[in-house]
Design an enzyme around this catalytic site. Sequence first.
Site, PDB file in Angstrom:
ATOM      1  CG  HIS A  19     -36.009  -1.490  -2.665  1.00 49.69           C
ATOM      2  ND1 HIS A  19     -34.722  -1.789  -3.023  1.00 49.69           N
ATOM      3  CD2 HIS A  19     -36.662  -1.194  -3.806  1.00 49.69           C
ATOM      4  CE1 HIS A  19     -34.605  -1.689  -4.339  1.00 49.69           C
ATOM      5  NE2 HIS A  19     -35.768  -1.314  -4.833  1.00 49.69           N
ATOM      6  CE  LYS A  43     -34.376  -3.053 -13.763  1.00 51.03           C
ATOM      7  NZ  LYS A  43     -34.580  -2.812 -12.328  1.00 51.03           N
ATOM      8  NE  ARG A  93     -36.719   5.615  -8.205  1.00 45.24           N
ATOM      9  CZ  ARG A  93     -35.983   4.797  -8.906  1.00 45.24           C
ATOM     10  NH1 ARG A  93     -34.897   4.323  -8.397  1.00 45.24           N
ATOM     11  NH2 ARG A  93     -36.281   4.455 -10.131  1.00 45.24           N
ATOM     12  CB  SER A 131     -31.008  -1.524  -7.238  1.00 41.56           C
ATOM     13  OG  SER A 131     -31.942  -1.897  -6.253  1.00 41.56           O
TER      14      SER A 131
END
Length: 168
Positions: A19, A43, A93, A131
């Site tokens: 990040h 989430k 990513r 994360s």
Amino acid sequence: MEKRIAICPGSFDPITKGHLDIIRRASSLFDEVIVLILVNYSKSNTAFTPAERVELARRVTKDMPNVRVDFFGGLLADYASHVGACTLIKGLRAVSDFEYEFQMALTNKKLCPTLETMFMTTDIKYMYLSSSIVREVATMGGDISEFVCPEIIDDIRRRLGPKTEESK
């Protein structure tokens, strides 16, 4: 000339070196970068509260003078309009990230026609990092020093590290 404001949105649960790579690079392109901690309603179980995530992000971005951290619980497009942001910065990513992020970019453009989305690929050394990986490694007592900044390692270990008999 109008100030060029970009937003780096995310749940940042917790904020990683990947990040920070995107945030640092974005800060060299814009007058101001807002790291925006958002509620991700898909989430439901986060390791850190929004206030804790804001605090962790502030600690690791404190040396970036044109970066600030904020929290918002509503639509990203509404926040962007409110602060006068011109661009959303989204880190990618892998190709698998693109489809979802592209859909979100089109939705945000529909909601706020002046808002652009810029995709930045993460540095190759962070392509695997997320994360959720940090949370998993920390929960199992693994070394997370390659994944997150030293300023927040103890916070993550205290919250997620293996529980001893004394801490139960």
